[in-house]
Design a protein around this motif. Structure first.
Motif, PDB file in Angstrom:
ATOM      1  N   PHE A 141       0.832  -1.202   0.000  1.00  0.00           N
ATOM      2  CA  PHE A 141       0.000   0.000   0.000  1.00  0.00           C
ATOM      3  C   PHE A 141       0.868   1.254   0.000  1.00  0.00           C
ATOM      4  O   PHE A 141       0.628   2.192  -0.764  1.00  0.00           O
ATOM      5  CB  PHE A 141      -0.926   0.005   1.211  1.00  0.00           C
ATOM      6  CG  PHE A 141      -1.888   1.157   1.225  1.00  0.00           C
ATOM      7  CD1 PHE A 141      -3.049   1.117   0.455  1.00  0.00           C
ATOM      8  CD2 PHE A 141      -1.639   2.292   1.979  1.00  0.00           C
ATOM      9  CE1 PHE A 141      -3.940   2.187   0.445  1.00  0.00           C
ATOM     10  CE2 PHE A 141      -2.524   3.363   1.980  1.00  0.00           C
ATOM     11  CZ  PHE A 141      -3.673   3.307   1.208  1.00  0.00           C
ATOM     12  N   LEU A 142       1.873   1.291   0.852  1.00  0.00           N
ATOM     13  CA  LEU A 142       2.725   2.475   0.944  1.00  0.00           C
ATOM     14  C   LEU A 142       3.535   2.693  -0.326  1.00  0.00           C
ATOM     15  O   LEU A 142       3.868   3.833  -0.670  1.00  0.00           O
ATOM     16  CB  LEU A 142       3.660   2.357   2.149  1.00  0.00           C
ATOM     17  CG  LEU A 142       2.996   2.280   3.525  1.00  0.00           C
ATOM     18  CD1 LEU A 142       4.052   2.165   4.608  1.00  0.00           C
ATOM     19  CD2 LEU A 142       2.100   3.489   3.776  1.00  0.00           C
ATOM     20  N   SER A 143       3.842   1.616  -1.030  1.00  0.00           N
ATOM     21  CA  SER A 143       4.646   1.716  -2.252  1.00  0.00           C
ATOM     22  C   SER A 143       3.825   2.085  -3.475  1.00  0.00           C
ATOM     23  O   SER A 143       4.401   2.323  -4.547  1.00  0.00           O
ATOM     24  CB  SER A 143       5.367   0.382  -2.517  1.00  0.00           C
ATOM     25  OG  SER A 143       6.227   0.041  -1.447  1.00  0.00           O
ATOM     26  N   ASP A 144       2.519   2.125  -3.335  1.00  0.00           N
ATOM     27  CA  ASP A 144       1.634   2.457  -4.456  1.00  0.00           C
ATOM     28  C   ASP A 144       1.613   3.977  -4.622  1.00  0.00           C
ATOM     29  O   ASP A 144       1.066   4.689  -3.791  1.00  0.00           O
ATOM     30  CB  ASP A 144       0.228   1.930  -4.170  1.00  0.00           C
ATOM     31  CG  ASP A 144      -0.716   2.113  -5.349  1.00  0.00           C
ATOM     32  OD1 ASP A 144      -0.455   2.979  -6.207  1.00  0.00           O
ATOM     33  OD2 ASP A 144      -1.725   1.391  -5.397  1.00  0.00           O
ATOM     34  N   ARG A 145       2.182   4.468  -5.701  1.00  0.00           N
ATOM     35  CA  ARG A 145       2.297   5.911  -5.891  1.00  0.00           C
ATOM     36  C   ARG A 145       0.980   6.582  -6.264  1.00  0.00           C
ATOM     37  O   ARG A 145       0.896   7.809  -6.295  1.00  0.00           O
ATOM     38  CB  ARG A 145       3.373   6.215  -6.948  1.00  0.00           C
ATOM     39  CG  ARG A 145       4.765   5.767  -6.508  1.00  0.00           C
ATOM     40  CD  ARG A 145       5.220   6.535  -5.267  1.00  0.00           C
ATOM     41  NE  ARG A 145       6.406   5.934  -4.654  1.00  0.00           N
ATOM     42  CZ  ARG A 145       6.390   5.245  -3.525  1.00  0.00           C
ATOM     43  NH1 ARG A 145       5.264   5.095  -2.841  1.00  0.00           N
ATOM     44  NH2 ARG A 145       7.493   4.718  -3.049  1.00  0.00           N
ATOM     45  N   ALA A 181       9.270   5.857   9.701  1.00  0.00           N
ATOM     46  CA  ALA A 181       9.703   4.476   9.882  1.00  0.00           C
ATOM     47  C   ALA A 181       9.455   3.635   8.632  1.00  0.00           C
ATOM     48  O   ALA A 181      10.003   2.533   8.510  1.00  0.00           O
ATOM     49  CB  ALA A 181       8.989   3.851  11.081  1.00  0.00           C
ATOM     50  N   HIS A 182       8.650   4.161   7.716  1.00  0.00           N
ATOM     51  CA  HIS A 182       8.342   3.470   6.463  1.00  0.00           C
ATOM     52  C   HIS A 182       8.769   4.310   5.263  1.00  0.00           C
ATOM     53  O   HIS A 182       8.182   4.228   4.184  1.00  0.00           O
ATOM     54  CB  HIS A 182       6.838   3.163   6.397  1.00  0.00           C
ATOM     55  CG  HIS A 182       6.356   2.274   7.500  1.00  0.00           C
ATOM     56  ND1 HIS A 182       6.038   2.749   8.759  1.00  0.00           N
ATOM     57  CD2 HIS A 182       6.163   0.933   7.548  1.00  0.00           C
ATOM     58  CE1 HIS A 182       5.653   1.732   9.521  1.00  0.00           C
ATOM     59  NE2 HIS A 182       5.718   0.632   8.814  1.00  0.00           N
ATOM     60  N   ALA A 183       9.811   5.109   5.459  1.00  0.00           N
ATOM     61  CA  ALA A 183      10.242   6.048   4.427  1.00  0.00           C
ATOM     62  C   ALA A 183      10.679   5.345   3.147  1.00  0.00           C
ATOM     63  O   ALA A 183      10.470   5.872   2.043  1.00  0.00           O
ATOM     64  CB  ALA A 183      11.373   6.925   4.962  1.00  0.00           C
ATOM     65  N   ASP A 184      11.288   4.180   3.274  1.00  0.00           N
ATOM     66  CA  ASP A 184      11.728   3.462   2.075  1.00  0.00           C
ATOM     67  C   ASP A 184      10.542   3.137   1.172  1.00  0.00           C
ATOM     68  O   ASP A 184      10.565   3.396  -0.036  1.00  0.00           O
ATOM     69  CB  ASP A 184      12.456   2.176   2.455  1.00  0.00           C
ATOM     70  CG  ASP A 184      13.864   2.439   2.968  1.00  0.00           C
ATOM     71  OD1 ASP A 184      14.408   3.528   2.686  1.00  0.00           O
ATOM     72  OD2 ASP A 184      14.422   1.556   3.654  1.00  0.00           O
ATOM     73  N   ALA A 185       9.507   2.543   1.751  1.00  0.00           N
ATOM     74  CA  ALA A 185       8.330   2.176   0.959  1.00  0.00           C
ATOM     75  C   ALA A 185       7.635   3.403   0.394  1.00  0.00           C
ATOM     76  O   ALA A 185       7.114   3.372  -0.726  1.00  0.00           O
ATOM     77  CB  ALA A 185       7.362   1.370   1.813  1.00  0.00           C
TER      78      ALA A 185
END
Length: 217
Positions: A141-145, A181-185
């Protein structure tokens, strides 16, 4: 979601929902924490699908169901753990309202039948695999731009983070700290991560797409 495909095999869905509804509260309480949480996530998602299929015609949005006084999430149309329930009760009372079960990652697992929601997994959640499944759902979800993206010094995120900000604050101390904490994704560059962690980076919320998540549309 292939609603047409599920509708064509409606007896299988109904049988699954009947099995969920037959679980007694005492039996449920004997399960491990991951098994209980997986059960509730699966129930929420499956009964949401049933709610869509209960309509005389396929709605353009789940928000078209019901009325201004009793919307889709407040309809008492199924039995779970010995009581007639609403979807709101499953999400907000049984999961979010229970400190023993609450996990911020559920916001990337429960699906409200909308394009803006986290995608449904092609498998059920299970107690044995729950931690891995929730981590994966969160990362996807976080990686979905389309849902979350960094651009020109601003982090644009899903409205889920606005609506449930209190959950993320409770988990990490602040929304910025949780996102950091989820900056990469999220694709946040290294140069902006400390500002995000310290709540000094601008965070805006994207408009939510309430269109029905129907693969035929």
């Amino acid at each position: 979601m292939d609603y047409a495909g599920v509708a064509a095999d409606r007896p299988a869905l109904d049988a699954y929902l009947d099995r969920l509804g037959a679980v007694a509260p005492g039996r449920f309480q004997q399960w491990s924490r991951p098994a209980r949480l997986a059960f509730l996530i699966n129930a929420y998602n499956a009964f949401t699908v049933q709610l869509i299929l209960r309509q005389e015609s396929r709605p353009a949005s789940i928000r078209d169901i019901g009325s201004i006084f009793r919307g889709p999430w407040s309809q008492r149309f199924f039995t779970l753990l010995g009581e007639r329930r609403t979807l709101d009760e499953v999400e907000h009372d049984l999961i979010r309202g229970n400190p023993a079960l609450m996990d911020t990652r559920i916001h990337f697992a429960v699906n409200c039948a909308s394009v803006g929601c986290p995608a449904l997994r092609p498998e059920a959640y299970t107690g044995d695999a729950l931690d891995r499944q929730l981590d994966d759902a969160t990362r996807r979800f976080l990686s979905d731009r389309q849902r979350n993206r960094y651009r020109d010094g601003t982090l644009w995120v899903s409205s889920i983070f606005d609506w449930y900000r209190e959950d993320f604050v409770a988990d990490a101390g602040s929304l910025g700290a949780w996102l950091a904490a989820h900056a990469d994704a999220l694709g946040v560059p290294a140069s902006a991560r400390s500002a995000l962690r310290d709540d000094k980076l601008e965070i805006d919320f994207l408009k939510y797409d309430w269109s029905l998540n129907d693969e035929d549309r």
